[in-house]
Design a protein around this motif. Structure first.
Motif, PDB file in Angstrom:
ATOM      1  N   THR A 312     129.341 107.053  48.351  1.00 50.80           N
ATOM      2  CA  THR A 312     128.815 108.194  47.598  1.00 50.80           C
ATOM      3  C   THR A 312     129.856 108.695  46.602  1.00 50.80           C
ATOM      4  O   THR A 312     131.017 108.293  46.637  1.00 50.80           O
ATOM      5  CB  THR A 312     128.413 109.326  48.560  1.00 50.80           C
ATOM      6  N   GLN A 313     129.435 109.577  45.714  1.00 52.09           N
ATOM      7  CA  GLN A 313     130.294 110.005  44.600  1.00 52.09           C
ATOM      8  C   GLN A 313     131.606 110.622  45.057  1.00 52.09           C
ATOM      9  O   GLN A 313     132.650 110.388  44.452  1.00 52.09           O
ATOM     10  CB  GLN A 313     129.538 110.996  43.717  1.00 52.09           C
ATOM     11  N   ASP A 314     131.562 111.424  46.130  1.00 53.88           N
ATOM     12  CA  ASP A 314     132.790 112.087  46.573  1.00 53.88           C
ATOM     13  C   ASP A 314     133.825 111.098  47.088  1.00 53.88           C
ATOM     14  O   ASP A 314     135.010 111.418  47.166  1.00 53.88           O
ATOM     15  CB  ASP A 314     132.472 113.124  47.648  1.00 53.88           C
ATOM     16  N   MET A 315     133.374 109.887  47.442  1.00 54.83           N
ATOM     17  CA  MET A 315     134.307 108.844  47.892  1.00 54.83           C
ATOM     18  C   MET A 315     134.645 107.859  46.778  1.00 54.83           C
ATOM     19  O   MET A 315     135.264 106.823  47.022  1.00 54.83           O
ATOM     20  CB  MET A 315     133.722 108.107  49.095  1.00 54.83           C
ATOM     21  N   GLY A 316     134.224 108.172  45.553  1.00 59.52           N
ATOM     22  CA  GLY A 316     134.555 107.323  44.417  1.00 59.52           C
ATOM     23  C   GLY A 316     133.515 106.294  44.058  1.00 59.52           C
ATOM     24  O   GLY A 316     133.754 105.420  43.213  1.00 59.52           O
ATOM     25  N   GLY A 317     132.314 106.370  44.659  1.00 52.51           N
ATOM     26  CA  GLY A 317     131.269 105.401  44.377  1.00 52.51           C
ATOM     27  C   GLY A 317     130.109 105.998  43.609  1.00 52.51           C
ATOM     28  O   GLY A 317     130.205 107.091  43.051  1.00 52.51           O
ATOM     29  N   THR A 318     129.000 105.289  43.610  1.00 51.88           N
ATOM     30  CA  THR A 318     127.805 105.741  42.887  1.00 51.88           C
ATOM     31  C   THR A 318     126.556 105.716  43.764  1.00 51.88           C
ATOM     32  O   THR A 318     125.456 105.991  43.280  1.00 51.88           O
ATOM     33  CB  THR A 318     127.556 104.840  41.661  1.00 51.88           C
ATOM     34  N   ALA A 319     126.707 105.392  45.030  1.00 44.55           N
ATOM     35  CA  ALA A 319     125.547 105.242  45.913  1.00 44.55           C
ATOM     36  C   ALA A 319     124.902 106.585  46.220  1.00 44.55           C
ATOM     37  O   ALA A 319     125.568 107.622  46.280  1.00 44.55           O
ATOM     38  CB  ALA A 319     125.949 104.560  47.211  1.00 44.55           C
ATOM     39  N   SER A 320     123.603 106.546  46.442  1.00 47.51           N
ATOM     40  CA  SER A 320     122.891 107.740  46.883  1.00 47.51           C
ATOM     41  C   SER A 320     123.110 107.946  48.376  1.00 47.51           C
ATOM     42  O   SER A 320     123.624 107.068  49.081  1.00 47.51           O
ATOM     43  CB  SER A 320     121.390 107.591  46.613  1.00 47.51           C
ATOM     44  N   THR A 321     122.705 109.096  48.844  1.00 51.10           N
ATOM     45  CA  THR A 321     122.767 109.398  50.279  1.00 51.10           C
ATOM     46  C   THR A 321     122.045 108.319  51.077  1.00 51.10           C
ATOM     47  O   THR A 321     122.569 107.815  52.078  1.00 51.10           O
ATOM     48  CB  THR A 321     122.106 110.766  50.547  1.00 51.10           C
ATOM     49  N   GLU A 322     120.863 107.965  50.623  1.00 51.14           N
ATOM     50  CA  GLU A 322     120.033 106.998  51.344  1.00 51.14           C
ATOM     51  C   GLU A 322     120.615 105.590  51.270  1.00 51.14           C
ATOM     52  O   GLU A 322     120.551 104.829  52.255  1.00 51.14           O
ATOM     53  CB  GLU A 322     118.611 107.016  50.786  1.00 51.14           C
ATOM     54  N   GLU A 323     121.184 105.222  50.119  1.00 52.68           N
ATOM     55  CA  GLU A 323     121.788 103.887  49.982  1.00 52.68           C
ATOM     56  C   GLU A 323     122.982 103.733  50.918  1.00 52.68           C
ATOM     57  O   GLU A 323     123.187 102.670  51.515  1.00 52.68           O
ATOM     58  CB  GLU A 323     122.198 103.654  48.532  1.00 52.68           C
ATOM     59  N   PHE A 324     123.768 104.796  51.040  1.00 56.60           N
ATOM     60  CA  PHE A 324     124.906 104.744  51.944  1.00 56.60           C
ATOM     61  C   PHE A 324     124.430 104.584  53.387  1.00 56.60           C
ATOM     62  O   PHE A 324     124.961 103.782  54.156  1.00 56.60           O
ATOM     63  CB  PHE A 324     125.774 106.001  51.801  1.00 56.60           C
ATOM     64  N   ALA A 325     123.405 105.346  53.772  1.00 57.00           N
ATOM     65  CA  ALA A 325     122.876 105.240  55.132  1.00 57.00           C
ATOM     66  C   ALA A 325     122.331 103.838  55.405  1.00 57.00           C
ATOM     67  O   ALA A 325     122.537 103.299  56.506  1.00 57.00           O
ATOM     68  CB  ALA A 325     121.782 106.287  55.348  1.00 57.00           C
TER      69      ALA A 325
END
Length: 332
Positions: A312-325
């Motif tokens: 996710t963005q706060d970790m330096g990425g671009t994934a959505s909440t759902e994509e990370f899950a």
């Protein structure tokens, strides 16, 4: 075996992180029968309170809840849903792990500590009043029972989890009655656990040492106010509140929740980091006796973050909440 769990989505971005955590739990194969209940600011108009009786009844029935963050009004209004739940169910132990994961942007490595925070007393007991229009007064309440059970919980936790050291955090040099009693009780209880190294630290010195030598600490046992502050400090050491889960354990139930706020400014944008909620769900599974499933979730989180491809963005990425899950589920 089926477990019955109350599911409270919460406010703001809470429903997004709790939905993600629910999917991850279900992917482990553990049979959870969810009983959804509501709490939060949106409930005030309908029920006149952010904590409806139906929600309390659900937790009382199931004994376990997975809860999203809830907005607490500042200055006025209902004190706090979290405080009300802790009092209602006597959730006296707030357990907050803080651990570094390879791949997370952080100034530190090899941090793996746990804050055990007293959850029902201290200034958070809410005993305060206006003395006159220019003076406000708040009572710092400690009881021997409250001190003994949280300190003993910390030592029992250390033994159960194979940890080596417990540090009591206090301000006994100034608060000689309240913090002094807390420290005296900690020293007495420590004698019953010779296998666990014990020391103590004044809270301001503790904060300094944590930002200099955090790897030196293992289990910190704290009164309510200090525990609240120190646990957020430790979250900052390992990458932020989005990575930090918590468990509220008590006599009459257990509630698991991320320690971050409801983040209403990004609600519905599907970019909030669900790691803290997912790890809170892992703590819940461990509490239910599903240790293998709990460990598999933590390992999956560690793997996905370490790979650094779906963040996710706060970790330096671009994934959505759902994509990370979904990445966590794939790693499972």
């Amino acid at each position: 075996m089926a477990y019955h769990v109350t599911l409270i989505p919460g406010d703001g971005s809470g429903p997004e992180v709790i939905a993600a955590a629910r999917k991850v739990v279900e992917a482990t194969g553990v049979d959870i029968q969810w009983e959804e209940a509501q709490a939060g600011a949106a409930m005030i108009e309908k029920y006149g309170t952010p904590l409806p009786d139906e929600t309390i009844a659900s937790i009382r029935k199931t004994g376990v809840a997975l809860k999203g963050p809830i907005t607490t009004p500042v200055g006025t209004g209902f004190r706090s849903v979290n405080v009300a739940l802790r009092k209602t169910f006597d959730l006296y132990a707030n357990v907050r792990p803080a651990k570094t994961y390879p791949g997370v942007i952080s100034k530190f490595e090899n941090i793996d500590l746990v804050i055990v925070r007293e959850n029902t007393e201290d200034l958070y007991a809410g005993i305060e009043r206006m003395v006159d229009e220019n003076t406000a007064e708040s009572i710092k309440l400690f009881t021997r029972k409250g001190c003994e059970r949280i300190i003993r919980y910390a030592f029992d936790y250390a033994v159960r989890e194979g940890r080596k050291k417990v540090t009591a955090v206090h301000k006994a040099n100034i608060m000689k009655c309240t913090d002094g009693m807390f420290l005296d009780i900690a020293r007495e209880i420590a004698k019953e656990y010779p296998q666990i190294q014990f020391n103590d630290s004044i809270v301001d010195a503790m904060c300094m040492r944590l930002v200099m030598y955090p790897e030196d600490y293992d289990v910190l046992v704290c009164p309510n106010l200090y525990g609240d502050i120190v646990s957020d400090l430790c979250a900052g050491l390992v990458g932020g509140l989005g990575l930090t889960p918590s468990a509220n354990i008590g006599v009459n139930g257990a509630i698991f929740e991320p320690i971050h706020g409801s983040a209403p400014d990004i609600a519905g944008q599907h970019k909030i980091n669900p790691t803290a909620a997912i790890l809170s769900a892992s703590l819940m599974l461990a509490h239910l006796g599903e240790g293998k499933a709990a460990a598999s979730i933590e390992k999956a989180v560690e793997r996905v973050i370490g790979e650094g491809k779906i963040l996710t963005q706060d970790m330096g990425g671009t994934a959505s909440t759902e994509e990370f899950a979904e990445a966590i589920i794939t790693a499972l």
